[in-house]
Design an enzyme around this catalytic site. Structure first.
Site, mmCIF file in Angstrom:
data_model
loop_
_atom_site.group_PDB
_atom_site.id
_atom_site.type_symbol
_atom_site.label_atom_id
_atom_site.label_comp_id
_atom_site.label_asym_id
_atom_site.label_seq_id
_atom_site.Cartn_x
_atom_site.Cartn_y
_atom_site.Cartn_z
ATOM 1 N N GLU A 11 6.085 -1.217 -24.081
ATOM 2 C CA GLU A 11 5.261 -1.020 -22.881
ATOM 3 C C GLU A 11 4.150 -2.058 -22.853
ATOM 4 O O GLU A 11 3.531 -2.347 -23.880
ATOM 5 C CB GLU A 11 4.584 0.366 -22.858
ATOM 6 C CG GLU A 11 5.521 1.521 -22.657
ATOM 7 C CD GLU A 11 4.806 2.867 -22.591
ATOM 8 O OE1 GLU A 11 3.640 2.922 -22.146
ATOM 9 O OE2 GLU A 11 5.421 3.859 -23.007
HETATM 10 C C1 BGC Z 1 2.651 6.108 -22.133
HETATM 11 C C2 BGC Z 1 3.149 6.185 -20.716
HETATM 12 C C3 BGC Z 1 1.996 5.993 -19.772
HETATM 13 C C4 BGC Z 1 1.413 4.619 -20.018
HETATM 14 C C5 BGC Z 1 0.276 4.269 -19.091
HETATM 15 C C6 BGC Z 1 1.615 5.056 -22.390
HETATM 16 O O1 BGC Z 1 0.607 5.612 -23.148
HETATM 17 O O2 BGC Z 1 3.724 5.999 -23.029
HETATM 18 O O3 BGC Z 1 3.781 7.408 -20.547
HETATM 19 O O4 BGC Z 1 2.358 6.143 -18.445
HETATM 20 O O5 BGC Z 1 0.920 4.566 -21.328
HETATM 21 O O6 BGC Z 1 -0.766 5.148 -19.277
#
Ligand code: BGC
Length: 440
Positions: A348
């Site tokens: 992410e």
């Molecule tokens: C999480 C996501 C969240 C993203 C943005 C991460 O901590 O895995 O579920 O939407 O951050 O906050």
């Protein structure tokens, strides 16, 4: 790799230079990420849904992005953007809505979802637990109970038997430290327990053991699987470096957030490089730098508080949810976790904003930093998955955070691609980041 001689962030310079940018390693994974409760809609068997209905949370996920129905359309979009991978999570509460009873329809659905990805040449990266638990699991004590480890493992084993051959990349648990902090320290997420440090440590321990057990289980069934978990990795720094208490508090917070969980699963992030155990790769969720200011002593204050005042000359802008944009932190974090000696996968990275030029800038700067880190620091990185494919239900923030490569009109469920998706697509398609990448 095509070595760019220019310094950090030259890729931001819109004027053409002699630098040709960076090629990423062959087979690099490019894509975006989502999680079940945030996009699917109607996840009525989990603890978040129960809390939403009970009014314990301000916002309700409702139909979210109707991704449970619209997943093919969403994957078409990802494919059209040149992605070759996609991260999703399986909703445990759909697969096991009642303790010990499997729901074959949910499994068939996820089998279709994974096939839909493969048909579009999108490599599935599958998360088994992304914050939500089945409501029955939470009712019986959730992750506080020691047998939570076996309950989770039983679900994982079933899933792996059903879907295993189709999936190579597995993430057991998403951001265990965030789950624990939000659920047992800050008390903002289910089960809404505040300041319970003893419980927090217990839950952390159970999740670490659950990771280790399911790591082994997945490998027993599929020797070629690659198993990791997704770690929330903020770059923690003292707010006022000349203040000893700020420095100590920042170190303590870094230990809690970026080291403790690894220790519980038998790994060391700090000091001498040792081969990691129970990890084939590590998922890195990197969003921001956190500047920490001491808040005094006492159990409730020991981790200090985040400071947004500009004590640093390199202070970045804040996103819509007050997260500091700090690309250099990505390099620092990748170097920190490279000590584990396993490849890293950016699971992410993204920004909540309605300012599209800012999103594009965020992306370009982070990709430049990533390329430089791979090239200059020789850190093995498997891929980069932007958070998120589409705007979605941002937990206790509701729908106000706009992370998506596409916006969602929640009244019609129409997806509206954002300009940044095109910028990202150029990089995904070419596996190359050039200085001449179009500017927006
Ligand atoms: C999480 C996501 C969240 C993203 C943005 C991460 O901590 O895995 O579920 O939407 O951050 O906050």
């Amino acid at each position: 790799m095509d070595l760019c001689k220019s310094s950090l962030y030259t890729a931001l310079d819109p004027t053409p230079s002699a630098c040709h940018g960076y090629a990423f390693p062959p087979g690099f994974l490019w894509g975006a990420a989502t999680s079940s409760h945030q996009v699917e809609g109607h996840n009525r068997w989990n603890d978040w849904w129960a809390a939403e209905q009970a009014g314990a949370l301000v916002h309700q996920s409702g139909e979210a992005c109707s991704h449970y129905e619209l997943y093919e359309q969403d994957f078409d979009m990802a494919q059209s953007w040149g992605h070759n991978a996609h991260r999703l999570s399986l909703e445990w509460s759909r697969i096991e809505p009642v303790e010990g009873a499997w729901n074959p329809e949910a499994v068939a659905h996820y089998r279709d979802v994974i096939r839909a990805l493969k048909q579009r040449a999108l490599e599935p990266v599958v998360t088994l637990h992304h914050f939500t638990n089945p409501a029955w699991f939470t009712r019986r004590g959730g992750w506080l109970r020691r047998d939570s480890i076996e309950r989770f493992a039983r679900y994982v084993e079933y899933v792996v038997q059903q879907l295993g051959p189709e999936v190579t990349y597995w993430l057991t648990i998403n951001e265990p430290t965030v789950y624990v902090m939000q659920g047992y320290v800050n008390g903002e997420w289910p089960p809404f327990v505040r300041g319970a440090w003893g419980k927090a440590i217990q839950v952390c321990y159970h999740m670490a053991r659950a990771h280790v057990l399911t790591y082994r289980l997945i490998h027993q069934h599929h020797a070629n699987a690659r198993v990791g978990f997704a770690h929330s990795a903020p770059w923690v720094m003292p707010c006022r470096a000349h203040k000893r208490w700020d420095r100590m508090t920042a170190t303590l917070r870094d230990c809690m957030l970026n080291r403790a969980f690894f220790g519980l699963m038998g790994n060391r992030v700090h000091g001498r490089r040792t081969p990691a155990v129970h990890l084939d790769f590590l998922g890195i969720n990197y969003y921001m730098r956190t500047l920490i200011r001491s808040a005094g002593w006492g159990l409730g204050r020991i981790l200090g508080r985040a400071c947004h005042e500009s004590h640093h000359t390199d202070q970045g802008v804040l996103s819509d949810i007050d997260w500091e944009v700090y690309p250099a932190g990505l390099r620092a974090i990748l170097n920190k976790f490279a000590r584990l000696g396993v490849p890293l996968l950016i699971t992410e990275n993204g920004i909540a904003t309605t300012d599209e030029p800012l999103r594009c800038e965020f992306l370009k700067r982070h990709l430049t930093t990533l390329a430089e880190t791979i090239e200059h620091d020789r850190i093995p990185v498997l891929g980069y998955l932007y958070w998120s494919l589409v705007d979605n239900f941002e937990w206790s923030e509701g729908f106000r955070a706009h992370f998506g490569l596409a916006a969602v009109d929640y009244a019609t469920q129409e997806r509206v691609p954002r300009p940044c998706a095109d910028l990202f697509a150029q990089v995904c398609r070419s596996n190359h980041l050039s200085n001449h990448q179009s500017t927006f």
